[in-house]
Design an enzyme around this catalytic site. Structure first.
Site, mmCIF file in Angstrom:
data_model
loop_
_atom_site.group_PDB
_atom_site.id
_atom_site.type_symbol
_atom_site.label_atom_id
_atom_site.label_comp_id
_atom_site.label_asym_id
_atom_site.label_seq_id
_atom_site.Cartn_x
_atom_site.Cartn_y
_atom_site.Cartn_z
ATOM 1 N N PRO A 8 11.940 12.246 14.047
ATOM 2 C CG PRO A 8 12.731 10.678 12.863
ATOM 3 C CD PRO A 8 12.205 11.899 12.446
ATOM 4 C CE1 TYR A 50 31.197 4.302 7.586
ATOM 5 C CE2 TYR A 50 30.467 5.388 9.365
ATOM 6 C CZ TYR A 50 31.258 5.635 8.801
ATOM 7 O OH TYR A 50 31.622 6.735 7.857
ATOM 8 C CE LYS A 110 35.329 4.550 6.729
ATOM 9 N NZ LYS A 110 35.015 4.838 4.911
ATOM 10 C CG LEU A 168 19.890 14.945 12.923
ATOM 11 C CD1 LEU A 168 19.225 14.437 13.593
ATOM 12 C CD2 LEU A 168 20.709 15.002 13.717
ATOM 13 C CB ALA A 199 32.436 3.971 2.745
ATOM 14 C CB THR A 205 34.463 7.351 10.459
ATOM 15 O OG1 THR A 205 33.492 8.216 11.553
ATOM 16 C CG2 THR A 205 34.150 6.271 10.736
ATOM 17 C CG ASP A 206 34.549 10.921 14.671
ATOM 18 O OD1 ASP A 206 33.175 9.930 13.648
ATOM 19 O OD2 ASP A 206 34.022 11.839 15.291
ATOM 20 C CD GLU A 207 29.765 7.151 13.133
ATOM 21 O OE1 GLU A 207 29.292 6.115 13.762
ATOM 22 O OE2 GLU A 207 29.764 8.350 12.536
ATOM 23 C CG ASP A 256 19.312 5.022 22.031
ATOM 24 O OD1 ASP A 256 19.144 5.957 20.706
ATOM 25 O OD2 ASP A 256 19.825 5.750 23.100
ATOM 26 N NE ARG A 257 22.247 4.990 14.458
ATOM 27 C CZ ARG A 257 22.686 6.403 13.708
ATOM 28 N NH1 ARG A 257 24.017 6.625 14.362
ATOM 29 N NH2 ARG A 257 22.099 7.185 12.586
ATOM 30 C CG PHE A 304 27.838 14.849 1.832
ATOM 31 C CD1 PHE A 304 27.827 16.082 1.538
ATOM 32 C CD2 PHE A 304 28.246 14.208 3.151
ATOM 33 C CE1 PHE A 304 27.946 16.537 2.226
ATOM 34 C CE2 PHE A 304 28.357 15.337 4.079
ATOM 35 C CZ PHE A 304 28.112 16.730 4.170
ATOM 36 C CB ILE A 305 32.365 13.737 1.826
ATOM 37 C CG1 ILE A 305 31.632 14.264 3.282
ATOM 38 C CG2 ILE A 305 34.006 14.398 1.822
ATOM 39 C CD1 ILE A 305 32.426 13.923 4.329
ATOM 40 N N GLY A 345 22.920 -0.012 19.724
ATOM 41 C CA GLY A 345 24.327 0.063 19.980
ATOM 42 C C GLY A 345 25.064 1.936 19.651
HETATM 43 P P1 NAD Z 1 28.102 8.682 0.617
HETATM 44 O O1 NAD Z 1 27.268 7.810 1.512
HETATM 45 O O2 NAD Z 1 27.038 10.104 0.596
HETATM 46 O O3 NAD Z 1 28.152 8.840 -0.723
HETATM 47 C C1 NAD Z 1 29.545 6.933 -0.468
HETATM 48 C C2 NAD Z 1 29.829 7.241 -2.435
HETATM 49 O O4 NAD Z 1 30.621 6.539 -2.888
HETATM 50 C C3 NAD Z 1 28.184 6.990 -3.467
HETATM 51 O O5 NAD Z 1 28.507 8.097 -4.223
HETATM 52 C C4 NAD Z 1 27.976 5.240 -3.175
HETATM 53 O O6 NAD Z 1 27.710 5.910 -4.510
HETATM 54 C C5 NAD Z 1 29.860 5.559 -3.748
HETATM 55 N N1 NAD Z 1 30.139 3.952 -3.247
HETATM 56 C C6 NAD Z 1 29.354 3.067 -2.072
HETATM 57 N N2 NAD Z 1 29.761 1.706 -3.115
HETATM 58 C C7 NAD Z 1 30.829 1.645 -4.181
HETATM 59 C C8 NAD Z 1 31.774 0.670 -4.826
HETATM 60 N N3 NAD Z 1 31.309 0.138 -4.084
HETATM 61 N N4 NAD Z 1 32.139 1.727 -5.956
HETATM 62 C C9 NAD Z 1 32.193 2.724 -5.842
HETATM 63 N N5 NAD Z 1 31.628 3.384 -5.097
HETATM 64 C C10 NAD Z 1 30.450 3.189 -4.443
HETATM 65 O O7 NAD Z 1 28.701 8.893 2.122
HETATM 66 P P2 NAD Z 1 29.928 10.627 2.009
HETATM 67 O O8 NAD Z 1 28.772 10.617 3.136
HETATM 68 O O9 NAD Z 1 30.556 10.914 1.071
HETATM 69 O O10 NAD Z 1 31.643 9.917 2.652
HETATM 70 C C11 NAD Z 1 32.228 9.804 2.468
HETATM 71 C C12 NAD Z 1 33.244 9.331 3.115
HETATM 72 O O11 NAD Z 1 34.010 9.685 4.054
HETATM 73 C C13 NAD Z 1 33.006 7.019 3.580
HETATM 74 O O12 NAD Z 1 34.244 7.288 3.675
HETATM 75 C C14 NAD Z 1 32.242 7.701 5.341
HETATM 76 O O13 NAD Z 1 32.576 6.354 5.213
HETATM 77 C C15 NAD Z 1 33.469 8.486 4.890
HETATM 78 N N6 NAD Z 1 32.587 9.906 7.087
HETATM 79 C C16 NAD Z 1 32.009 10.403 6.036
HETATM 80 C C17 NAD Z 1 31.227 11.705 7.846
HETATM 81 C C18 NAD Z 1 30.248 11.848 7.344
HETATM 82 O O14 NAD Z 1 29.086 12.732 8.154
HETATM 83 N N7 NAD Z 1 29.802 11.888 6.008
HETATM 84 C C19 NAD Z 1 31.757 11.341 8.499
HETATM 85 C C20 NAD Z 1 33.405 10.451 8.558
HETATM 86 C C21 NAD Z 1 33.324 10.148 7.347
HETATM 87 P P1 TYD Z 2 23.653 10.764 11.501
HETATM 88 O O1 TYD Z 2 23.619 11.768 10.707
HETATM 89 O O2 TYD Z 2 22.377 9.077 10.716
HETATM 90 O O3 TYD Z 2 25.783 10.307 11.027
HETATM 91 P P2 TYD Z 2 26.191 9.281 12.884
HETATM 92 O O4 TYD Z 2 25.704 8.489 12.621
HETATM 93 O O5 TYD Z 2 26.861 9.087 11.714
HETATM 94 O O6 TYD Z 2 26.873 10.040 13.518
HETATM 95 O O7 TYD Z 2 23.287 10.949 12.814
HETATM 96 C C1 TYD Z 2 23.531 11.873 13.679
HETATM 97 C C2 TYD Z 2 23.074 11.788 15.276
HETATM 98 O O8 TYD Z 2 21.695 11.760 15.232
HETATM 99 C C3 TYD Z 2 23.488 10.254 16.186
HETATM 100 O O9 TYD Z 2 23.450 10.547 16.841
HETATM 101 C C4 TYD Z 2 21.708 9.677 16.145
HETATM 102 C C5 TYD Z 2 21.020 10.997 15.623
HETATM 103 N N1 TYD Z 2 19.676 10.654 14.454
HETATM 104 C C6 TYD Z 2 18.517 10.332 15.063
HETATM 105 O O10 TYD Z 2 18.266 11.281 16.725
HETATM 106 N N2 TYD Z 2 17.671 10.536 14.519
HETATM 107 C C7 TYD Z 2 17.825 10.944 12.667
HETATM 108 O O11 TYD Z 2 16.850 9.648 12.253
HETATM 109 C C8 TYD Z 2 18.750 10.138 12.571
HETATM 110 C C9 TYD Z 2 18.723 9.794 11.434
HETATM 111 C C10 TYD Z 2 19.884 10.058 13.197
#
Ligand code: NAD
Ligand code: TYD
Length: 369
Positions: A211, A156, A160, A196, A81, A130-132, A300-301, A12-13, A303
């Site tokens: 959900p 996760y 990170k 989400l 990741a 990530t901020d997590e 709830d999820r 994605f990113i 943790g």
């Molecule tokens: P994503 O899951 O959409 O994409 C991850 C990509 O990494 C995929 O294309 C996957 O094929 C690739 N990948 C996984 N394992 C691999 C490996 N061993 N070798 C090469 N490629 C591999 O994730 P995203 O949402 O695009 O997140 C990108 C980065 O940003 C991650 O490091 C994540 O921790 C961080 N991040 C994401 C968010 C968010 O909201 N999506 C928020 C904070 C930080």
């Molecule tokens: P998510 O997109 O999985 O991101 P993160 O866990 O990294 O914050 O979830 C965003 C928020 O939405 C999180 O508080 C969990 C909640 N959520 C639901 O309530 N239902 C769902 O089906 C999903 C995927 C997430």
């Protein structure tokens, strides 16, 4: 001119970053490395000019070393990741393998290539995190700063956090020129429909349940993906080596607010475009009913972090970053993207992801199986 190696570039990113960088920096070289796990999709890079896509794993040190040498890489931007918290709860091992060992493999290759081989070449290893890693906040706690102690709660987040520490150590011990950014929840085009926003859009269009984990009052700071890409660019251009920068969207919203915004936007889209009812006949909006009728409360999820919030003072003051895309407008744009790119998410949801989510979540994800 720079030569970039972007890991996780088909996710994605990563894909949004490659698209952004190509538009902003047309002369730079870009090598896009991705293992194409369930979350990776080479089609995410379609239509971007002059990108060398390499299907490979970040843990393959020989491959990464060859790419660094052959393409004279001076900038490595590390997105690859495992990224979904729910998956890390079900199966943490791959998170350690990819996020910890994979990042360490990249650091070792970068050190050998840029430092031990004595090239003396200016370089940058930018780590996307990530901020997590900071854990969870109470309602009135101050937002996360770069000095907030790490307290990761999910596997996760812990993986990170471990990778962040390794990146830091390679700077302090070996002098590798690193930066790290810790961002909040991204949204935008090409987000895999397990997170989400894209999951709920796809479910709503199929008439499947939405959900809501727990009481839905968990708070996230929503960041439009293009703002995130611009923030990373500013860190690469002007950030101080060895430093971490928080990147946020400046929009703290409770999940229920996001979900209600999403439901209302889908109702509005159907009211404006009668073709949508024909395309998505199972959606309640196709019959003039409220999309919000699909909301269900589920367990709830485990943790589940209550609140994330980003204090972005450091990146604003030092680098001039400010998010340019507000949630209301850019969520609406994001919805339009998903409506216009049905084949993209339908192919994913009809594939192996469907059986995985059925096995692991059943009714929780609202997927009819
Ligand atoms: P994503 O899951 O959409 O994409 C991850 C990509 O990494 C995929 O294309 C996957 O094929 C690739 N990948 C996984 N394992 C691999 C490996 N061993 N070798 C090469 N490629 C591999 O994730 P995203 O949402 O695009 O997140 C990108 C980065 O940003 C991650 O490091 C994540 O921790 C961080 N991040 C994401 C968010 C968010 O909201 N999506 C928020 C904070 C930080
Ligand atoms: P998510 O997109 O999985 O991101 P993160 O866990 O990294 O914050 O979830 C965003 C928020 O939405 C999180 O508080 C969990 C909640 N959520 C639901 O309530 N239902 C769902 O089906 C999903 C995927 C997430």
């Amino acid at each position: 001119m720079a030569n970039l190696l972007v890991t996780g570039a088909a996710g994605f990113i990563g894909a949004n970053f490659v698209r952004y960088w190509r538009e902003q920096n047309p002369k730079d070289g870009i090598v896009a490395l991705d293992a194409l796990t369930y979350a990776g999709n080479a089609a995410n890079l379609d239509g971007i000019n002059q990108v060398d896509f390499i299907h490979g794993d970040i843990r393959d040190q020989a491959l990464v070393a060859r790419l660094m040498a052959d393409h004279r890489i001076d900038t490595l931007v590390h997105f690859a990741a495992e990224s979904h918290v729910d998956r890390s709860i079900k199966g943490p091992d791959v998170f350690i393998e990819t996020n910890v060992l994979g990042t360490h493999a990249l650091l070792k290759v970068a050190r050998r290539h840029w430092l031990d081989s004595g090239s003396g070449q200016p370089h940058r290893f930018h780590h996307v995190s990530t901020d997590e890693v900071y854990g969870t906040l109470g309602r009135d706690d101050p937002a996360f700063t770069e000095t907030t102690p790490y307290a990761p709660n999910s596997p996760y987040a812990a993986s990170k956090a471990a990778s962040d520490h390794l990146v830091r150590a390679y700077h302090y011990t070996y002098g590798l020129e690193v930066t790290t950014s810790n961002c909040s929840n991204n949204y935008g085009p090409y987000q895999f429909p397990e997170k989400l926003i894209p999951l709920f859009i796809a479910n709503a269009l199929h008439g499947r349940a939405l959900p809501i984990y727990g009481d839905g009052q968990q708070v996230r700071d929503w960041l439009y993906v293009e703002d995130h890409c611009r923030g990373i660019e500013q860190v690469l251009r002007k950030g101080r080596v060895g430093e971490c920068y928080n990147i946020g969207g400046g929009e703290e919203l409770a999940n229920l607010v996001v979900i209600d915004t999403l439901c209302a936007a889908i109702d509005k889209a159907f009211a404006h475009d009668p073709m949508l009812a024909a395309r998505f006949p199972d959606s309640p909006a196709a019959e003039g009913k409220a999309t919000a009728s699909l909301k269900i409360n589920v367990a709830d999820r485990p943790g589940h972090d209550r609140r994330y919030a980003i204090d972005e003072k450091k990146i604003r003051d030092e680098l001039g970053y400010a998010p340019a895309h507000g949630f209301a407008d850019w969520f609406a744009q994001t919805l339009q993207w998903y409506l216009a790119n049905e084949s993209w998410w339908r192919s994913i949801m009809d594939g192996s992801y469907r059986s995985w989510i059925a096995d692991n979540y059943g009714h929780r994800a609202g997927v009819a199986v």
